[in-house]
Design a protein around this motif. Structure first.
Motif, PDB file in Angstrom:
ATOM      1  N   THR A 112       0.839  -1.201   0.000  1.00  0.00           N
ATOM      2  CA  THR A 112       0.000   0.000   0.000  1.00  0.00           C
ATOM      3  C   THR A 112       0.870   1.244   0.000  1.00  0.00           C
ATOM      4  O   THR A 112       1.911   1.296   0.657  1.00  0.00           O
ATOM      5  N   ALA A 113       0.448   2.243  -0.753  1.00  0.00           N
ATOM      6  CA  ALA A 113       1.073   3.560  -0.748  1.00  0.00           C
ATOM      7  C   ALA A 113      -0.043   4.592  -0.633  1.00  0.00           C
ATOM      8  O   ALA A 113      -1.126   4.409  -1.204  1.00  0.00           O
ATOM      9  N   VAL A 114       0.207   5.663   0.106  1.00  0.00           N
ATOM     10  CA  VAL A 114      -0.806   6.702   0.290  1.00  0.00           C
ATOM     11  C   VAL A 114      -0.257   8.027  -0.236  1.00  0.00           C
ATOM     12  O   VAL A 114       0.789   8.500   0.217  1.00  0.00           O
ATOM     13  N   SER A 148      -5.398   6.018  -1.144  1.00  0.00           N
ATOM     14  CA  SER A 148      -4.691   4.812  -0.733  1.00  0.00           C
ATOM     15  C   SER A 148      -4.617   3.863  -1.928  1.00  0.00           C
ATOM     16  O   SER A 148      -5.650   3.414  -2.438  1.00  0.00           O
ATOM     17  N   VAL A 149      -3.408   3.605  -2.388  1.00  0.00           N
ATOM     18  CA  VAL A 149      -3.180   2.793  -3.576  1.00  0.00           C
ATOM     19  C   VAL A 149      -2.611   1.440  -3.167  1.00  0.00           C
ATOM     20  O   VAL A 149      -1.547   1.358  -2.530  1.00  0.00           O
ATOM     21  N   THR A 194       1.722  15.516  -0.206  1.00  0.00           N
ATOM     22  CA  THR A 194       2.349  14.731   0.863  1.00  0.00           C
ATOM     23  C   THR A 194       2.418  13.258   0.486  1.00  0.00           C
ATOM     24  O   THR A 194       1.504  12.726  -0.143  1.00  0.00           O
ATOM     25  N   LEU A 195       3.498  12.632   0.896  1.00  0.00           N
ATOM     26  CA  LEU A 195       3.635  11.182   0.794  1.00  0.00           C
ATOM     27  C   LEU A 195       3.539  10.605   2.202  1.00  0.00           C
ATOM     28  O   LEU A 195       4.387  10.883   3.051  1.00  0.00           O
ATOM     29  N   PHE A 196       2.492   9.841   2.447  1.00  0.00           N
ATOM     30  CA  PHE A 196       2.351   9.161   3.738  1.00  0.00           C
ATOM     31  C   PHE A 196       3.037   7.803   3.612  1.00  0.00           C
ATOM     32  O   PHE A 196       2.432   6.827   3.170  1.00  0.00           O
ATOM     33  N   VAL A 197       4.320   7.767   3.956  1.00  0.00           N
ATOM     34  CA  VAL A 197       5.104   6.544   3.753  1.00  0.00           C
ATOM     35  C   VAL A 197       4.647   5.461   4.723  1.00  0.00           C
ATOM     36  O   VAL A 197       4.362   5.726   5.891  1.00  0.00           O
ATOM     37  N   SER A 224      -3.335   6.660  10.149  1.00  0.00           N
ATOM     38  CA  SER A 224      -4.587   6.004   9.782  1.00  0.00           C
ATOM     39  C   SER A 224      -5.175   6.639   8.531  1.00  0.00           C
ATOM     40  O   SER A 224      -5.122   7.864   8.354  1.00  0.00           O
ATOM     41  N   PHE A 225      -5.723   5.810   7.682  1.00  0.00           N
ATOM     42  CA  PHE A 225      -6.382   6.269   6.453  1.00  0.00           C
ATOM     43  C   PHE A 225      -7.866   5.975   6.593  1.00  0.00           C
ATOM     44  O   PHE A 225      -8.264   4.856   6.930  1.00  0.00           O
TER      45      PHE A 225
END
Length: 227
Positions: free
Chosen positions: A46-48, A99-100, A140-143, A178-179
């Motif tokens: 997952t990547a956000v 969310s990918v 933003t990148l939520f790592v 959290s997403f």
């Protein structure tokens, strides 16, 4: 800015927005990351990504090969305020995000980053994207793990050193949080509303650039969020 006001803004500023949404990406040819994740991850990853209104970001990633899911939502704040009317105040800490979920054997995190910086949004805009203003529209990148953090940090440094943009990169890196999926009416919005003025002006060009600039990663049928 609430999305029901976006129709008025889009129609009033059509010429300027087309240049802002399309012009910057049409001239870019940024390289792939010199450093990428190893393909040792088992299963899906997952990547956000946060890059302005989630409609367009979701619409882009839904057409990428190797992506199994792209869900619009909110990241960076708490559950109590993770709803569109409250997030739209810009006071909750959330960013409109996507969310990918992807198969790292078919596409890498680095390739997703290249798409994010090339066609999904303008990474030089600070707390805004096109007609939308506020921290909820930040880049933003939520790592999700240490590998993603290392790749993201290295890629931003690579793009900065290469002077691929005419303005400083505003994209920040935030730790995993959290997403919260957005409301049902936000999901698949680009796919379901291609003639909506905001989508036609700001977001469909991004999907067209994905197809033109990343033909080997393009998939015609989008991966839609199921009810």
């Amino acid at each position: 800015m609430m999305k029901f006001n976006r129709i008025i803004t889009a129609m009033a500023l059509t010429s300027a927005l087309v240049f802002q949404s399309v012009g910057w990406s049409k001239t870019l040819n940024i390289p792939a990351p010199a450093q990428d994740e190893t393909q040792s991850h088992a299963g899906l990853e997952t990547a956000v990504f946060a890059g302005g209104c989630f409609w367009g970001v979701q619409g882009v990633f839904q057409h990428v090969k190797g992506v199994t899911s792209a869900v619009s939502g909110y990241a960076g704040g708490n559950a109590r305020t993770a709803n569109y009317p409250t997030v739209s105040t810009g006071l909750t800490g959330h960013a409109e995000s996507v969310s990918v979920t992807f198969d790292p054997q078919k596409i890498t995190y680095g390739q997703l980053l290249q798409i994010f910086f090339s066609v999904a949004h303008d990474p030089t805009e600070l707390n805004k994207q096109g007609p939308d203003y506020g921290t909820q529209y930040r880049s933003t990148l939520f790592v999700q793990n240490a590998d993603q953090q290392k790749v993201a940090k290295a890629y931003i440094a690579q793009l900065t050193a290469g002077h691929y943009f005419t303005a400083p990169i505003a994209t920040t890196i935030e730790e995993k949080t959290s997403f919260y999926p957005a409301e049902k009416y936000h999901q698949n919005f680009l796919n379901d509303n291609p003639s909506y003025p905001y989508i036609a002006i700001n977001d469909l060009p991004k999907v067209q650039h994905l197809k033109a600039d990343f033909p080997t990663l393009w998939q015609t049928e989008p991966v839609l969020v199921k009810e």
